[in-house]
Motif scaffolding. Structure first.
Motif, short mmCIF file in Angstrom:
data_model
loop_
_atom_site.label_atom_id
_atom_site.label_comp_id
_atom_site.label_asym_id
_atom_site.label_seq_id
_atom_site.Cartn_x
_atom_site.Cartn_y
_atom_site.Cartn_z
N ALA A 24 0.84 -1.20 0.00
CA ALA A 24 0.00 0.00 0.00
C ALA A 24 0.87 1.25 0.00
CB ALA A 24 -0.91 0.00 1.21
N SER A 25 0.46 2.23 -0.79
CA SER A 25 1.17 3.51 -0.81
C SER A 25 0.19 4.63 -1.06
CB SER A 25 2.25 3.51 -1.90
OG SER A 25 1.67 3.35 -3.18
N GLY A 26 0.57 5.81 -0.64
CA GLY A 26 -0.23 7.00 -0.93
C GLY A 26 -1.35 7.29 0.04
N TYR A 27 -1.50 6.50 1.11
CA TYR A 27 -2.57 6.74 2.07
C TYR A 27 -2.02 7.58 3.21
CZ TYR A 27 -6.40 6.05 5.34
OH TYR A 27 -7.45 6.25 6.20
N ALA A 28 -2.65 8.72 3.45
CA ALA A 28 -2.13 9.67 4.44
C ALA A 28 -2.86 9.63 5.77
CB ALA A 28 -2.17 11.08 3.86
N GLY A 29 -3.97 8.92 5.83
CA GLY A 29 -4.76 8.89 7.06
C GLY A 29 -4.14 7.99 8.11
N THR A 30 -4.63 8.09 9.33
CA THR A 30 -4.14 7.24 10.41
C THR A 30 -5.06 6.07 10.68
OG1 THR A 30 -5.24 8.70 12.00
CG2 THR A 30 -2.91 9.13 11.52
N GLY A 31 -6.33 6.20 10.37
CA GLY A 31 -7.28 5.11 10.57
C GLY A 31 -7.64 4.48 9.24
N TYR A 32 -7.70 3.16 9.22
CA TYR A 32 -8.03 2.48 7.96
C TYR A 32 -8.53 1.08 8.25
CZ TYR A 32 -3.54 0.27 8.84
OH TYR A 32 -2.52 -0.41 9.43
N CYS A 33 -9.13 0.54 7.24
CA CYS A 33 -9.54 -0.87 7.26
C CYS A 33 -9.07 -1.46 5.94
CB CYS A 33 -11.07 -0.97 7.40
SG CYS A 33 -11.73 -2.64 7.38
N MET A 34 -8.26 -2.46 6.01
CA MET A 34 -7.76 -3.12 4.79
C MET A 34 -8.23 -4.56 4.79
SD MET A 34 -3.86 -1.73 4.39
CE MET A 34 -3.69 -2.45 2.74
N GLY A 35 -8.34 -5.10 3.60
CA GLY A 35 -8.81 -6.48 3.56
C GLY A 35 -8.56 -7.16 2.24
N TRP A 36 -8.89 -8.44 2.24
CA TRP A 36 -8.79 -9.29 1.04
C TRP A 36 -10.19 -9.80 0.69
CZ3 TRP A 36 -4.44 -9.85 -1.77
CH2 TRP A 36 -3.22 -9.53 -1.16
N PHE A 37 -10.49 -9.71 -0.61
CA PHE A 37 -11.72 -10.26 -1.13
C PHE A 37 -11.36 -11.17 -2.29
CE2 PHE A 37 -14.77 -7.69 1.17
CZ PHE A 37 -13.98 -6.66 1.62
N ARG A 38 -12.21 -12.11 -2.61
CA ARG A 38 -11.95 -12.97 -3.75
C ARG A 38 -13.21 -13.13 -4.59
NH1 ARG A 38 -10.98 -18.70 -0.49
NH2 ARG A 38 -13.18 -19.11 0.07
N GLN A 39 -12.96 -13.42 -5.84
CA GLN A 39 -14.05 -13.61 -6.80
C GLN A 39 -13.76 -14.87 -7.58
OE1 GLN A 39 -14.80 -10.02 -8.94
NE2 GLN A 39 -16.75 -10.72 -9.76
N GLY A 40 -14.64 -15.87 -7.43
CA GLY A 40 -14.44 -17.13 -8.10
C GLY A 40 -15.20 -17.21 -9.40
N SER A 41 -15.37 -18.43 -9.88
CA SER A 41 -16.03 -18.64 -11.18
C SER A 41 -17.50 -18.23 -11.15
CB SER A 41 -15.91 -20.10 -11.60
OG SER A 41 -16.46 -20.94 -10.60
N ASN A 42 -18.09 -18.14 -9.96
CA ASN A 42 -19.49 -17.70 -9.88
C ASN A 42 -19.62 -16.18 -9.92
OD1 ASN A 42 -18.54 -16.92 -7.39
ND2 ASN A 42 -19.87 -18.26 -6.19
N ASN A 43 -18.48 -15.50 -10.00
CA ASN A 43 -18.44 -14.03 -10.09
C ASN A 43 -18.97 -13.30 -8.87
OD1 ASN A 43 -17.04 -13.27 -12.36
ND2 ASN A 43 -18.83 -13.40 -13.69
N GLU A 44 -19.17 -14.02 -7.80
CA GLU A 44 -19.62 -13.37 -6.57
C GLU A 44 -18.41 -13.00 -5.72
OE1 GLU A 44 -23.91 -15.70 -6.09
OE2 GLU A 44 -22.43 -15.77 -4.48
N ARG A 45 -18.43 -11.81 -5.15
CA ARG A 45 -17.33 -11.36 -4.30
C ARG A 45 -17.52 -11.90 -2.89
NH1 ARG A 45 -17.25 -5.21 -3.72
NH2 ARG A 45 -18.86 -5.71 -2.19
N GLU A 46 -16.47 -12.43 -2.35
CA GLU A 46 -16.51 -13.00 -1.00
C GLU A 46 -15.42 -12.34 -0.15
OE1 GLU A 46 -15.52 -17.13 -0.86
OE2 GLU A 46 -15.86 -17.32 1.30
N GLY A 47 -15.80 -11.90 1.02
CA GLY A 47 -14.84 -11.34 1.94
C GLY A 47 -13.99 -12.45 2.54
N VAL A 48 -12.69 -12.29 2.52
CA VAL A 48 -11.78 -13.31 3.03
C VAL A 48 -11.24 -12.93 4.40
CG1 VAL A 48 -9.64 -14.56 2.61
CG2 VAL A 48 -11.15 -13.98 0.69
N ALA A 49 -10.68 -11.71 4.50
CA ALA A 49 -10.06 -11.30 5.76
C ALA A 49 -9.90 -9.79 5.78
CB ALA A 49 -8.70 -11.97 5.92
#
Length: 127
Positions: A24-49
């Motif tokens: 990650a670069s270019g973020y100047a704030g102190t509070g944030y939420c970062m995460g990983w999502f995945r999209q499989g063959s069904n094209n639905e987005r799933e939250g991972v972590a």
């Protein structure tokens, strides 16, 4: 401007491990939420972590016993360690960053607050 660059994807056999990185670069704030999502063959987005700037984390039900999330603060890299991979883990994995004002950073709160997405890294798990 925030930039998120994922790496670490690949093709592996079931049972093996992979570690994804999101620089990650270019973020100047102190509070944030970062995460990983995945999209499989069904094209639905799933939250991972997710990883919050307060050190909190969350994992999806389907991965909580196999995956872990952490952050290398010195290098500003979000890491996703994926163990005991299964064919159903196959998909494009995206890194995301946002701010979840007044709420806990989780895979349920982040999607509505994403400010930046990475380009994705492909994970393919064969049986």
């Amino acid at each position: 401007q925030v930039q998120l660059v994922e790496s670490g994807g690949g093709s592996v056999q079931a049972g093996r491990s992979l570690r994804l990185s999101c620089a990650a670069s270019g973020y100047a704030g102190t509070g944030y939420c970062m995460g990983w999502f995945r999209q499989g063959s069904n094209n639905e987005r799933e939250g991972v972590a997710t990883w919050g700037s307060d050190g909190s984390s969350s994992l999806g039900e389907s991965v909580k016993d196999r995956f872990s999330i952490s952050k290398d603060h010195a290098k500003n890299i979000l890491l996703l360690q994926m163990n005991s991979l299964k064919p159903e883990d196959t998909g494009m994995y995206y890194c995301a960053l946002g701010v979840v004002f007044g709420r806990r950073c989780t895979i349920h709160t982040l999607p509505d607050s994403v400010e930046s997405w990475g380009q994705g890294t492909q994970v393919t798990v064969s049986s």
